[in-house]
Design a protein around this motif. Structure first.
Motif, mmCIF file in Angstrom:
data_model
loop_
_atom_site.group_PDB
_atom_site.id
_atom_site.type_symbol
_atom_site.label_atom_id
_atom_site.label_comp_id
_atom_site.label_asym_id
_atom_site.label_seq_id
_atom_site.Cartn_x
_atom_site.Cartn_y
_atom_site.Cartn_z
ATOM 1 N N GLU A 249 0.826 -1.207 0.000
ATOM 2 C CA GLU A 249 0.000 0.000 0.000
ATOM 3 C C GLU A 249 0.863 1.261 0.000
ATOM 4 O O GLU A 249 0.611 2.213 -0.747
ATOM 5 C CB GLU A 249 -0.941 0.010 1.210
ATOM 6 C CG GLU A 249 -1.805 1.256 1.225
ATOM 7 C CD GLU A 249 -2.752 1.355 2.400
ATOM 8 O OE1 GLU A 249 -2.322 1.098 3.541
ATOM 9 O OE2 GLU A 249 -3.922 1.720 2.160
ATOM 10 N N ALA A 250 1.918 1.255 0.821
ATOM 11 C CA ALA A 250 2.791 2.438 0.905
ATOM 12 C C ALA A 250 3.448 2.705 -0.453
ATOM 13 O O ALA A 250 3.587 3.852 -0.878
ATOM 14 C CB ALA A 250 3.849 2.232 1.992
ATOM 15 N N ASP A 251 3.847 1.631 -1.146
ATOM 16 C CA ASP A 251 4.498 1.762 -2.452
ATOM 17 C C ASP A 251 3.522 2.380 -3.469
ATOM 18 O O ASP A 251 3.839 3.377 -4.144
ATOM 19 C CB ASP A 251 4.966 0.373 -2.915
ATOM 20 C CG ASP A 251 6.038 0.425 -3.978
ATOM 21 O OD1 ASP A 251 6.439 1.535 -4.374
ATOM 22 O OD2 ASP A 251 6.483 -0.649 -4.431
ATOM 23 N N ALA A 252 2.336 1.810 -3.550
ATOM 24 C CA ALA A 252 1.345 2.305 -4.521
ATOM 25 C C ALA A 252 0.934 3.739 -4.187
ATOM 26 O O ALA A 252 0.863 4.606 -5.069
ATOM 27 C CB ALA A 252 0.123 1.389 -4.533
ATOM 28 N N LEU A 253 0.682 3.997 -2.883
ATOM 29 C CA LEU A 253 0.199 5.329 -2.501
ATOM 30 C C LEU A 253 1.261 6.403 -2.669
ATOM 31 O O LEU A 253 0.950 7.555 -2.988
ATOM 32 C CB LEU A 253 -0.271 5.325 -1.040
ATOM 33 C CG LEU A 253 -1.644 4.723 -0.754
ATOM 34 C CD1 LEU A 253 -1.909 4.740 0.748
ATOM 35 C CD2 LEU A 253 -2.759 5.479 -1.493
ATOM 36 N N SER A 254 2.536 6.060 -2.446
ATOM 37 C CA SER A 254 3.566 7.095 -2.579
ATOM 38 C C SER A 254 3.685 7.516 -4.041
ATOM 39 O O SER A 254 3.826 8.702 -4.351
ATOM 40 C CB SER A 254 4.912 6.629 -2.009
ATOM 41 O OG SER A 254 5.400 5.524 -2.729
ATOM 42 N N THR A 255 3.586 6.554 -4.951
ATOM 43 C CA THR A 255 3.619 6.888 -6.374
ATOM 44 C C THR A 255 2.390 7.736 -6.738
ATOM 45 O O THR A 255 2.509 8.772 -7.404
ATOM 46 C CB THR A 255 3.644 5.596 -7.228
ATOM 47 O OG1 THR A 255 4.750 4.800 -6.798
ATOM 48 C CG2 THR A 255 3.786 5.903 -8.706
ATOM 49 N N ALA A 256 1.223 7.302 -6.279
ATOM 50 C CA ALA A 256 -0.023 8.013 -6.599
ATOM 51 C C ALA A 256 -0.005 9.441 -6.051
ATOM 52 O O ALA A 256 -0.331 10.401 -6.759
ATOM 53 C CB ALA A 256 -1.220 7.255 -6.030
ATOM 54 N N ALA A 257 0.407 9.590 -4.783
ATOM 55 C CA ALA A 257 0.397 10.922 -4.157
ATOM 56 C C ALA A 257 1.392 11.840 -4.856
ATOM 57 O O ALA A 257 1.144 13.040 -5.022
ATOM 58 C CB ALA A 257 0.722 10.812 -2.662
ATOM 59 N N PHE A 258 2.516 11.273 -5.302
ATOM 60 C CA PHE A 258 3.497 12.088 -6.021
ATOM 61 C C PHE A 258 2.880 12.635 -7.312
ATOM 62 O O PHE A 258 3.039 13.808 -7.643
ATOM 63 C CB PHE A 258 4.758 11.275 -6.317
ATOM 64 C CG PHE A 258 5.818 12.082 -6.983
ATOM 65 C CD1 PHE A 258 6.644 12.907 -6.239
ATOM 66 C CD2 PHE A 258 5.961 12.068 -8.372
ATOM 67 C CE1 PHE A 258 7.607 13.696 -6.858
ATOM 68 C CE2 PHE A 258 6.918 12.853 -8.991
ATOM 69 C CZ PHE A 258 7.742 13.663 -8.237
ATOM 70 N N VAL A 259 2.151 11.782 -8.033
ATOM 71 C CA VAL A 259 1.515 12.200 -9.288
ATOM 72 C C VAL A 259 0.431 13.252 -9.011
ATOM 73 O O VAL A 259 0.309 14.242 -9.735
ATOM 74 C CB VAL A 259 0.893 10.981 -10.022
ATOM 75 C CG1 VAL A 259 0.058 11.419 -11.211
ATOM 76 C CG2 VAL A 259 1.992 10.018 -10.469
ATOM 77 N N LEU A 260 -0.322 13.063 -7.946
ATOM 78 C CA LEU A 260 -1.457 13.955 -7.674
ATOM 79 C C LEU A 260 -1.024 15.329 -7.165
ATOM 80 O O LEU A 260 -1.763 16.300 -7.306
ATOM 81 C CB LEU A 260 -2.402 13.297 -6.659
ATOM 82 C CG LEU A 260 -3.169 12.074 -7.177
ATOM 83 C CD1 LEU A 260 -3.929 11.400 -6.048
ATOM 84 C CD2 LEU A 260 -4.130 12.471 -8.300
ATOM 85 N N GLY A 261 0.160 15.405 -6.544
ATOM 86 C CA GLY A 261 0.611 16.687 -6.009
ATOM 87 C C GLY A 261 0.136 16.888 -4.577
ATOM 88 O O GLY A 261 -0.561 16.030 -4.009
ATOM 89 N N LEU A 262 0.505 18.037 -4.006
ATOM 90 C CA LEU A 262 0.311 18.249 -2.561
ATOM 91 C C LEU A 262 -1.157 18.128 -2.115
ATOM 92 O O LEU A 262 -1.481 17.313 -1.261
ATOM 93 C CB LEU A 262 0.894 19.607 -2.165
ATOM 94 C CG LEU A 262 0.829 19.935 -0.683
ATOM 95 C CD1 LEU A 262 1.617 18.937 0.146
ATOM 96 C CD2 LEU A 262 1.347 21.350 -0.422
ATOM 97 N N ASP A 263 -2.043 18.943 -2.688
ATOM 98 C CA ASP A 263 -3.417 18.985 -2.159
ATOM 99 C C ASP A 263 -4.160 17.672 -2.359
ATOM 100 O O ASP A 263 -4.681 17.078 -1.419
ATOM 101 C CB ASP A 263 -4.205 20.132 -2.808
ATOM 102 C CG ASP A 263 -3.680 21.474 -2.334
ATOM 103 O OD1 ASP A 263 -2.990 21.493 -1.291
ATOM 104 O OD2 ASP A 263 -3.942 22.483 -3.006
ATOM 105 N N GLU A 264 -4.185 17.229 -3.611
ATOM 106 C CA GLU A 264 -4.909 15.983 -3.891
ATOM 107 C C GLU A 264 -4.218 14.788 -3.261
ATOM 108 O O GLU A 264 -4.865 13.828 -2.840
ATOM 109 C CB GLU A 264 -5.008 15.757 -5.400
ATOM 110 C CG GLU A 264 -6.214 16.409 -6.031
ATOM 111 C CD GLU A 264 -6.395 15.905 -7.455
ATOM 112 O OE1 GLU A 264 -6.845 14.766 -7.625
ATOM 113 O OE2 GLU A 264 -6.052 16.664 -8.380
ATOM 114 N N GLY A 265 -2.882 14.847 -3.225
ATOM 115 C CA GLY A 265 -2.117 13.755 -2.621
ATOM 116 C C GLY A 265 -2.450 13.641 -1.134
ATOM 117 O O GLY A 265 -2.653 12.541 -0.619
ATOM 118 N N LEU A 266 -2.525 14.791 -0.452
ATOM 119 C CA LEU A 266 -2.876 14.777 0.971
ATOM 120 C C LEU A 266 -4.274 14.205 1.185
ATOM 121 O O LEU A 266 -4.500 13.408 2.100
ATOM 122 C CB LEU A 266 -2.820 16.200 1.538
ATOM 123 C CG LEU A 266 -1.457 16.662 2.061
ATOM 124 C CD1 LEU A 266 -1.464 18.162 2.333
ATOM 125 C CD2 LEU A 266 -1.070 15.900 3.330
#
Ligand code: ADP
Ligand code: MG
Length: 307
Positions: A249-266
């Motif tokens: 989960e951490a692997d998938a979410l870190s990639t996803a949050a990086f793509v989404l940027g600060l606001d959406e990633g948070l």
């Protein structure tokens, strides 16, 4: 997995646990490698369109999880970006940026619906010629989970594995203190950390633009792609670190949050089951989610916000 692996195991006979985990890592590589023609991933990638390819339970499990995370992140994380990843790799190898036309022609192959899993028959099929899957943003996470399960099932209650920066800690250190994981400073030499993270029974995974990139005509192109544009994710972030009980989960979410940027990633992190995240912005500001604030020790003074 093209990465050094570090294992720390507290046990009366650690060699056996180490060897068992090591063998399992090679087995996983044989199963999930994009580059080995004999891996099940390659057999699927090379199959003719709409052909059902028999897969192991284990790979079906990882693909199922990958689909869940793709849906949850609204496609920011997607194993279906493989054709695009390949296009960028091939072009960058020639020091060129792919043309807009080549990117536009590749994007339809990257649609999330192009992979169909058939759980009953234990098969998967790719809908279109040229579609491929790439487990590069989730495989190391899964492997870290599997190794910690091995340590635990063989009687260890304190262990630690680091697969090229993808870390998972089982229990605490043998002396009872939490494990300490250094978070790499995105602009400083390898090994220089901006924070230390205390963790027990947790995984810590970072995605960033600072390690794998290529400069073409003075512009940096990094390896995490945005499936909407077909280009490397344009983001105000230098890195995102995710803390979770599951390394997959951490692997998938870190990639996803990086793509989404600060606001959406948070927002994504807060909606998810993970324990929290540390965002490092291009302005060198740090955003920490509430749940993990007490685990983080900053090594310098940064503008730091609780999100
Ligand atoms: P790393 O493996 O370098 O720590 P990631 O976990 O973020 O970093 O995975 C990046 C790799 O995943 C890329 O090299 C590529 O193979 C693949 N990839 C690139 N963009 C995406 C994306 N948006 N979603 C899923 N996988 C991706
Ligand atoms: Mg990842």
């Amino acid at each position: 997995m093209s990465t050094p692996v570090e294992q720390k195991i507290s046990h009366a006979a650690p060699e056996l646990l180490y060897e068992t985990a090591r063998k399992k890592l090679y087995e996983l590589e044989d199963l999930m490698s994009f580059y080995r023609s004999s891996s099940q991933v390659s057999l699927l990638n090379e199959s003719a369109e709409k052909t059902e390819v028999p897969l192991s339970e284990e790979l079906l499990f990882v693909l199922g999880k990958a689909q869940e995370h793709a849906q949850f992140s609204r496609g920011a994380f997607s194993i279906m970006l493989a054709p695009l990843v390949q296009l960028w790799k091939l072009s960058c190898a020639e020091n060129k940026v792919p043309t807009h036309e080549a990117i536009a022609a590749t994007l339809p192959l990257c649609d999330g619906d192009n992979l169909q899993l058939q759980r009953a028959s234990k098969t998967a099929a790719l809908k279109k010629e040229g579609c491929k899957i790439d487990l590069g943003a989730i495989g190391k996470g899964y492997a870290a989970d599997v190794c910690c399960d091995i340590y635990q099932s063989m009687g260890a209650s304190s262990a630690f594995i680091n697969l090229g920066g993808n870390v998972k800690a089982l229990g605490s250190r043998p002396d009872g203190d939490p494990w300490l994981v250094g978070l790499q400073h995105p602009d400083k030499p390898r090994g220089v950390c901006f924070a230390a993270l205390q963790c027990s029974n947790q995984s810590v995974v970072t995605s960033g633009a600072y390690e794998r990139y290529q400069e073409i005509d003075g512009v940096r192109y990094h390896h995490i792609l945005d499936g909407e544009t077909g280009y490397p994710a344009k983001t105000e972030l230098k890195s995102v670190t995710v803390i979770s009980s599951s390394s997959l989960e951490a692997d998938a979410l870190s990639t996803a949050a990086f793509v989404l940027g600060l606001d959406e990633g948070l927002s994504l992190i807060k909606e998810s089951d993970c324990h929290g995240a540390v965002f490092f912005t291009s302005q060198n500001e740090i955003y920490l989610t509430k749940g993990i604030k007490r685990q983080v020790i900053l090594t310098e003074s940064f503008a730091c916000y609780e999100a």
